[in-house]
Design an enzyme around this catalytic site. Structure first.
Site, mmCIF file in Angstrom:
data_model
loop_
_atom_site.group_PDB
_atom_site.id
_atom_site.type_symbol
_atom_site.label_atom_id
_atom_site.label_comp_id
_atom_site.label_asym_id
_atom_site.label_seq_id
_atom_site.Cartn_x
_atom_site.Cartn_y
_atom_site.Cartn_z
ATOM 1 N N THR A 237 3.609 3.838 -0.142
ATOM 2 C CA THR A 237 4.209 2.919 -1.093
ATOM 3 C C THR A 237 5.615 3.401 -1.449
ATOM 4 O OG1 THR A 237 3.816 1.686 -3.150
ATOM 5 C CG2 THR A 237 3.245 4.040 -3.161
ATOM 6 N N GLY B 24 15.491 -10.560 -5.310
ATOM 7 C CA GLY B 24 15.515 -9.147 -4.969
ATOM 8 C C GLY B 24 15.713 -8.958 -3.477
ATOM 9 N N GLY C 199 0.500 -10.481 -7.404
ATOM 10 C CA GLY C 199 0.449 -9.746 -6.155
ATOM 11 C C GLY C 199 -0.890 -9.131 -5.817
ATOM 12 N N ASN D 73 3.771 0.758 5.748
ATOM 13 C CA ASN D 73 2.897 0.999 4.596
ATOM 14 C C ASN D 73 1.518 1.497 5.002
ATOM 15 O OD1 ASN D 73 1.844 -1.513 5.532
ATOM 16 N ND2 ASN D 73 0.992 -1.885 3.491
ATOM 17 N N LYS E 252 8.548 3.859 2.143
ATOM 18 C CA LYS E 252 8.125 3.001 3.251
ATOM 19 C C LYS E 252 9.077 3.066 4.447
ATOM 20 C CE LYS E 252 5.406 -0.331 0.603
ATOM 21 N NZ LYS E 252 5.123 -1.751 0.352
ATOM 22 N N SER F 89 -2.040 3.786 -9.102
ATOM 23 C CA SER F 89 -2.305 3.202 -7.789
ATOM 24 C C SER F 89 -3.502 2.259 -7.723
ATOM 25 C CB SER F 89 -2.518 4.327 -6.774
ATOM 26 O OG SER F 89 -3.132 3.841 -5.600
ATOM 27 N N PHE F 90 -3.280 1.110 -7.164
ATOM 28 C CA PHE F 90 -4.342 0.162 -6.802
ATOM 29 C C PHE F 90 -5.235 0.747 -5.711
ATOM 30 C CE2 PHE F 90 -5.317 -2.685 -3.249
ATOM 31 C CZ PHE F 90 -6.165 -3.615 -3.827
ATOM 32 N N GLY G 49 15.500 -5.650 -2.085
ATOM 33 C CA GLY G 49 15.051 -4.292 -1.778
ATOM 34 C C GLY G 49 13.968 -4.281 -0.717
ATOM 35 N N GLY G 50 13.323 -3.122 -0.570
ATOM 36 C CA GLY G 50 12.328 -2.941 0.466
ATOM 37 C C GLY G 50 11.142 -3.876 0.349
#
Length: 243
Positions: free
Chosen positions: A60, A124, A226, A85, A64, A14-15, A126-127
């Site tokens: 995350t 993509g 990102g 989030n 979400k 995790s960031f 996705g979410g």
């Protein structure tokens, strides 16, 4: 002292924990930030059935959207995106859901604007793509999705032609392809048609320079990962928790 945390699955990487830990130390705050690693939606349900000893939570993947039924209220942006989030827990225990990913993406994108044309190819469906599309739609971008299979709303990767690349100057990788340790991977698009008018934005931040970014940079495109989006969304979450 206040407690904060991150809900997710397999989130040792995790960031957020490191970022907020450093932030609290710099501000001289005796707060804590911990990972809440939940392996299933069943564990998620059990977690939310109890009183939560937190003032705020981040969320995350893959939860979400799954957290929404356990919240008392949704911010209008989170409701529009369909993903949360950030959760603020009020003094009386109410759980309010927000989405700060869209804010983080906007802050990370701003230094590269304006592009010669407001057109985006979203890799993509996705979410991770939802907040990106929300931001770009508000900026009046034309948006084209790309997915593994063609549909009424998306091209397949095989359908991404020279024309498609040249017609979309912002290309956003919303897939996990290229994330450590599989750093050699990247979305399968015809990179040879990338120009110096393009911006390749990779939501992946580990490694710092992904194969997707390298493929664009070779042809003169601007590239970014990102990380700044994560910083932006984290700072917005901090603002929400303290409001």
């Amino acid at each position: 002292m206040a407690r904060f945390g991150l809900i997710g699955k397999n989130i040792d990487y995790s960031f957020s924990r490191g970022y907020f830990g450093d932030k609290f130390k710099a501000l001289g705050l005796d707060h804590t930030y911990e990972n809440v690693d939940l392996q299933s939606t069943e564990e998620l349900a059990v977690f939310f059935k109890q009183p939560l000893p937190f003032q705020g939570l981040n969320v995350t993947i893959p939860y979400k959207a799954a957290v929404i039924p356990y919240l008392d209220e949704l911010d209008s942006v989170a409701e529009a995106i369909g993903a949360v989030n950030t959760i603020k827990i009020t003094a009386d225990g109410r759980r309010i859901g927000y989405n700060t990913d869209h804010y983080g993406f906007l802050k990370a994108l701003e230094p590269f604007l304006p592009l010669e044309d407001r057109s985006a190819l979203i890799l993509g469906t996705g979410g991770a793509a939802a907040a990106i599309v929300h931001t770009l739609a508000n900026l009046d971008f034309r948006i084209q999705f790309v997915s593994r299979e063609a549909s009424d709303s998306a091209l397949s990767y095989e359908q991404v032609s020279r024309y498609v690349i040249l017609d979309h100057l912002l290309i956003v990788n919303c897939t996990p392809l290229g994330t450590h340790p599989h750093t050699e991977q990247s979305p399968t698009i015809p990179y040879d048609f990338i120009t110096n008018n393009h911006l390749l934005f990779d939501l992946v931040y580990n490694p710092e320079v992904t194969t997707f970014m390298k493929n664009g940079a070779k042809l003169g495109a601007a590239t970014t990962n990102g990380y700044q989006m994560l910083v932006g969304q984290a700072e917005k979450a901090w603002e929400i928790w303290n409001s």
